[in-house]
Design a protein around this motif. Structure first.
Motif, PDB file in Angstrom:
ATOM      1  N   ARG A  26       5.160  -8.657  10.394  1.00 22.28           N
ATOM      2  CA  ARG A  26       3.849  -8.292  10.943  1.00 22.28           C
ATOM      3  C   ARG A  26       3.903  -6.929  11.623  1.00 22.28           C
ATOM      4  NH1 ARG A  26       1.479 -13.972  13.315  1.00 22.28           N
ATOM      5  NH2 ARG A  26       1.210 -14.915  11.268  1.00 22.28           N
ATOM      6  N   THR A  27       4.972  -6.665  12.321  1.00 27.97           N
ATOM      7  CA  THR A  27       5.128  -5.361  12.977  1.00 27.97           C
ATOM      8  C   THR A  27       5.181  -4.250  11.941  1.00 27.97           C
ATOM      9  OG1 THR A  27       6.286  -6.358  14.853  1.00 27.97           O
ATOM     10  CG2 THR A  27       6.615  -3.992  14.506  1.00 27.97           C
ATOM     11  N   LEU A  28       5.917  -4.464  10.855  1.00 33.05           N
ATOM     12  CA  LEU A  28       6.015  -3.449   9.809  1.00 33.05           C
ATOM     13  C   LEU A  28       4.662  -3.206   9.155  1.00 33.05           C
ATOM     14  CD1 LEU A  28       9.424  -4.378   8.146  1.00 33.05           C
ATOM     15  CD2 LEU A  28       8.968  -2.647   9.893  1.00 33.05           C
ATOM     16  N   GLN A  29       3.899  -4.274   8.937  1.00 35.64           N
ATOM     17  CA  GLN A  29       2.544  -4.118   8.389  1.00 35.64           C
ATOM     18  C   GLN A  29       1.692  -3.251   9.308  1.00 35.64           C
ATOM     19  OE1 GLN A  29       0.902  -4.803   5.616  1.00 35.64           O
ATOM     20  NE2 GLN A  29       2.583  -5.856   4.621  1.00 35.64           N
ATOM     21  N   ALA A  30       1.802  -3.497  10.602  1.00 34.52           N
ATOM     22  CA  ALA A  30       1.030  -2.730  11.578  1.00 34.52           C
ATOM     23  C   ALA A  30       1.440  -1.262  11.576  1.00 34.52           C
ATOM     24  CB  ALA A  30       1.204  -3.324  12.969  1.00 34.52           C
ATOM     25  N   ARG A  31       2.704  -0.991  11.305  1.00 28.74           N
ATOM     26  CA  ARG A  31       3.198   0.388  11.303  1.00 28.74           C
ATOM     27  C   ARG A  31       2.594   1.215  10.173  1.00 28.74           C
ATOM     28  NH1 ARG A  31       5.309  -1.440  15.440  1.00 28.74           N
ATOM     29  NH2 ARG A  31       7.074  -0.531  16.508  1.00 28.74           N
ATOM     30  N   LYS A  32       2.069   0.565   9.140  1.00 28.50           N
ATOM     31  CA  LYS A  32       1.437   1.297   8.047  1.00 28.50           C
ATOM     32  C   LYS A  32       0.301   2.174   8.561  1.00 28.50           C
ATOM     33  CE  LYS A  32       0.310  -1.109   4.402  1.00 28.50           C
ATOM     34  NZ  LYS A  32      -0.047  -2.196   3.478  1.00 28.50           N
ATOM     35  N   ALA A  33      -0.335   1.749   9.638  1.00 26.98           N
ATOM     36  CA  ALA A  33      -1.473   2.494  10.184  1.00 26.98           C
ATOM     37  C   ALA A  33      -1.068   3.404  11.339  1.00 26.98           C
ATOM     38  CB  ALA A  33      -2.540   1.506  10.650  1.00 26.98           C
ATOM     39  N   SER A  34       0.212   3.505  11.605  1.00 26.66           N
ATOM     40  CA  SER A  34       0.661   4.290  12.759  1.00 26.66           C
ATOM     41  C   SER A  34       0.888   5.752  12.388  1.00 26.66           C
ATOM     42  CB  SER A  34       1.942   3.680  13.334  1.00 26.66           C
ATOM     43  OG  SER A  34       2.988   3.809  12.404  1.00 26.66           O
ATOM     44  N   ASP A  35       1.329   6.504  13.363  1.00 28.09           N
ATOM     45  CA  ASP A  35       1.605   7.931  13.226  1.00 28.09           C
ATOM     46  C   ASP A  35       3.072   8.113  12.825  1.00 28.09           C
ATOM     47  OD1 ASP A  35       2.197  10.626  13.660  1.00 28.09           O
ATOM     48  OD2 ASP A  35       0.921  10.760  15.434  1.00 28.09           O
ATOM     49  N   ALA A  36       3.321   8.838  11.744  1.00 23.89           N
ATOM     50  CA  ALA A  36       4.692   9.033  11.270  1.00 23.89           C
ATOM     51  C   ALA A  36       5.560   9.755  12.292  1.00 23.89           C
ATOM     52  CB  ALA A  36       4.690   9.795   9.942  1.00 23.89           C
ATOM     53  N   ARG A  37       4.954  10.531  13.182  1.00 23.98           N
ATOM     54  CA  ARG A  37       5.750  11.230  14.201  1.00 23.98           C
ATOM     55  C   ARG A  37       6.320  10.248  15.213  1.00 23.98           C
ATOM     56  NH1 ARG A  37       1.336  15.247  16.120  1.00 23.98           N
ATOM     57  NH2 ARG A  37       0.211  13.377  15.594  1.00 23.98           N
ATOM     58  N   LYS A  38       5.709   9.075  15.332  1.00 22.70           N
ATOM     59  CA  LYS A  38       6.153   8.085  16.310  1.00 22.70           C
ATOM     60  C   LYS A  38       6.812   6.869  15.664  1.00 22.70           C
ATOM     61  CE  LYS A  38       2.624   9.302  19.653  1.00 22.70           C
ATOM     62  NZ  LYS A  38       1.501   8.819  20.443  1.00 22.70           N
ATOM     63  N   SER A  39       6.700   6.727  14.358  1.00 22.98           N
ATOM     64  CA  SER A  39       7.172   5.517  13.688  1.00 22.98           C
ATOM     65  C   SER A  39       8.116   5.841  12.535  1.00 22.98           C
ATOM     66  CB  SER A  39       5.973   4.714  13.162  1.00 22.98           C
ATOM     67  OG  SER A  39       6.405   3.665  12.321  1.00 22.98           O
ATOM     68  N   TYR A  40       9.352   5.407  12.668  1.00 21.16           N
ATOM     69  CA  TYR A  40      10.320   5.566  11.584  1.00 21.16           C
ATOM     70  C   TYR A  40       9.861   4.782  10.359  1.00 21.16           C
ATOM     71  CZ  TYR A  40      14.687   5.119   8.965  1.00 21.16           C
ATOM     72  OH  TYR A  40      15.634   5.134   7.980  1.00 21.16           O
ATOM     73  N   VAL A  88      10.884  -3.296   4.752  1.00 20.74           N
ATOM     74  CA  VAL A  88      10.083  -2.081   4.573  1.00 20.74           C
ATOM     75  C   VAL A  88       9.750  -1.921   3.083  1.00 20.74           C
ATOM     76  CG1 VAL A  88      10.088   0.456   4.685  1.00 20.74           C
ATOM     77  CG2 VAL A  88      10.909  -0.886   6.634  1.00 20.74           C
ATOM     78  N   GLY A  89      10.728  -2.179   2.225  1.00 22.62           N
ATOM     79  CA  GLY A  89      10.485  -2.107   0.783  1.00 22.62           C
ATOM     80  C   GLY A  89       9.430  -3.089   0.329  1.00 22.62           C
ATOM     81  N   LEU A  90       9.455  -4.292   0.883  1.00 20.42           N
ATOM     82  CA  LEU A  90       8.435  -5.281   0.529  1.00 20.42           C
ATOM     83  C   LEU A  90       7.051  -4.806   0.964  1.00 20.42           C
ATOM     84  CD1 LEU A  90      10.166  -8.692   1.358  1.00 20.42           C
ATOM     85  CD2 LEU A  90       9.999  -7.532  -0.840  1.00 20.42           C
ATOM     86  N   VAL A  91       6.963  -4.275   2.188  1.00 23.47           N
ATOM     87  CA  VAL A  91       5.686  -3.752   2.685  1.00 23.47           C
ATOM     88  C   VAL A  91       5.205  -2.622   1.780  1.00 23.47           C
ATOM     89  CG1 VAL A  91       4.597  -2.463   4.588  1.00 23.47           C
ATOM     90  CG2 VAL A  91       6.016  -4.469   5.078  1.00 23.47           C
ATOM     91  N   LEU A  92       6.098  -1.746   1.416  1.00 21.96           N
ATOM     92  CA  LEU A  92       5.757  -0.619   0.544  1.00 21.96           C
ATOM     93  C   LEU A  92       5.128  -1.108  -0.755  1.00 21.96           C
ATOM     94  CD1 LEU A  92       6.026   2.500   0.044  1.00 21.96           C
ATOM     95  CD2 LEU A  92       8.188   1.952  -1.061  1.00 21.96           C
ATOM     96  N   ARG A  93       5.689  -2.171  -1.317  1.00 19.43           N
ATOM     97  CA  ARG A  93       5.211  -2.695  -2.592  1.00 19.43           C
ATOM     98  C   ARG A  93       4.085  -3.721  -2.453  1.00 19.43           C
ATOM     99  NH1 ARG A  93       7.947  -2.110  -7.451  1.00 19.43           N
ATOM    100  NH2 ARG A  93       6.102  -3.287  -8.076  1.00 19.43           N
ATOM    101  N   GLY A  94       3.762  -4.103  -1.229  1.00 19.08           N
ATOM    102  CA  GLY A  94       2.708  -5.095  -1.027  1.00 19.08           C
ATOM    103  C   GLY A  94       3.158  -6.512  -1.313  1.00 19.08           C
ATOM    104  N   VAL A  95       4.448  -6.743  -1.234  1.00 21.33           N
ATOM    105  CA  VAL A  95       5.010  -8.086  -1.428  1.00 21.33           C
ATOM    106  C   VAL A  95       5.167  -8.716  -0.050  1.00 21.33           C
ATOM    107  CG1 VAL A  95       7.000  -9.393  -2.260  1.00 21.33           C
ATOM    108  CG2 VAL A  95       6.212  -7.380  -3.531  1.00 21.33           C
ATOM    109  N   SER A  96       4.572  -9.883   0.143  1.00 22.88           N
ATOM    110  CA  SER A  96       4.588 -10.512   1.459  1.00 22.88           C
ATOM    111  C   SER A  96       5.897 -11.255   1.713  1.00 22.88           C
ATOM    112  CB  SER A  96       3.418 -11.494   1.596  1.00 22.88           C
ATOM    113  OG  SER A  96       3.635 -12.629   0.776  1.00 22.88           O
TER     114      SER A  96
END
Length: 120
Positions: A26-40, A88-96
Motif C-alpha cells: 500500500r505504501t508503494l502504491q501511494a508513492r506512485k503519486a509522490s515527488d521523485a525528489r523525495k521518494s526513491y 516495486v516491480g509489481l507496482v510498476l506492472r500493475g500486478v497486485s
C-alpha cells in the motif's frame, strides 16, 4: 486502533495491525503519486522496467553472497531489499500483492518439481 496517514491500521500498542507485506504494498502504491525528489520508490517507477530489473538482479546477487558467508542479520537485510524491489516491480506492472499471493497459494500441496514442469 487508529489509522495512519497511509490508511494502515495501528493497534493500541503501536504495532502495525496489517501484515507487513500488505502495508508495504500500500505504501508503494501511494508513492506512485509522490515527488521523485523525495521518494526513491517514485524514482524507480519513473526509471521504468529496465532500472527495476537491474536493481532486482543486484539485490538477488547480494542476497546470494550473503547466504554463502555473511551473518543471518545480513541475510535478512538483503532479503528485505530484494522483497522491496520485487514489490516495486509489481507496482510498476500493475500486478497486485493479492495476485502474487493467489499464485503462490496455488502451489501448496504440489511438489516443486511437479509445479515447475507444468509451466508452459
Amino acid at each position: 486502533r487508529r489509522l495512519e496517514r497511509d490508511g494502515s491500521r495501528v493497534d493500541a500498542a503501536g504495532a502495525g495491525a496489517e501484515p507487513t507485506l500488505l502495508r508495504l504494498a500500500r505504501t508503494l502504491q501511494a508513492r506512485k503519486a509522490s515527488d521523485a525528489r523525495k521518494s526513491y520508490t517514485k524514482t524507480l517507477l519513473e526509471a521504468g522496467p529496465a532500472k527495476v530489473d537491474a536493481k532486482l538482479r543486484e539485490e538477488a546477487a547480494e542476497l546470494g553472497r550473503a547466504l554463502i558467508d555473511e551473518s543471518d542479520a545480513r541475510v535478512a537485510s538483503e532479503a528485505g531489499d530484494l522483497t522491496y524491489h520485487m514489490l516495486v516491480g509489481l507496482v510498476l506492472r500493475g500486478v497486485s500483492l493479492r495476485q502474487l499471493l493467489t499464485e503462490l497459494s496455488k502451489r501448496f500441496g504440489r511438489s516443486g518439481h511437479e509445479e515447475k514442469s507444468s509451466r508452459p
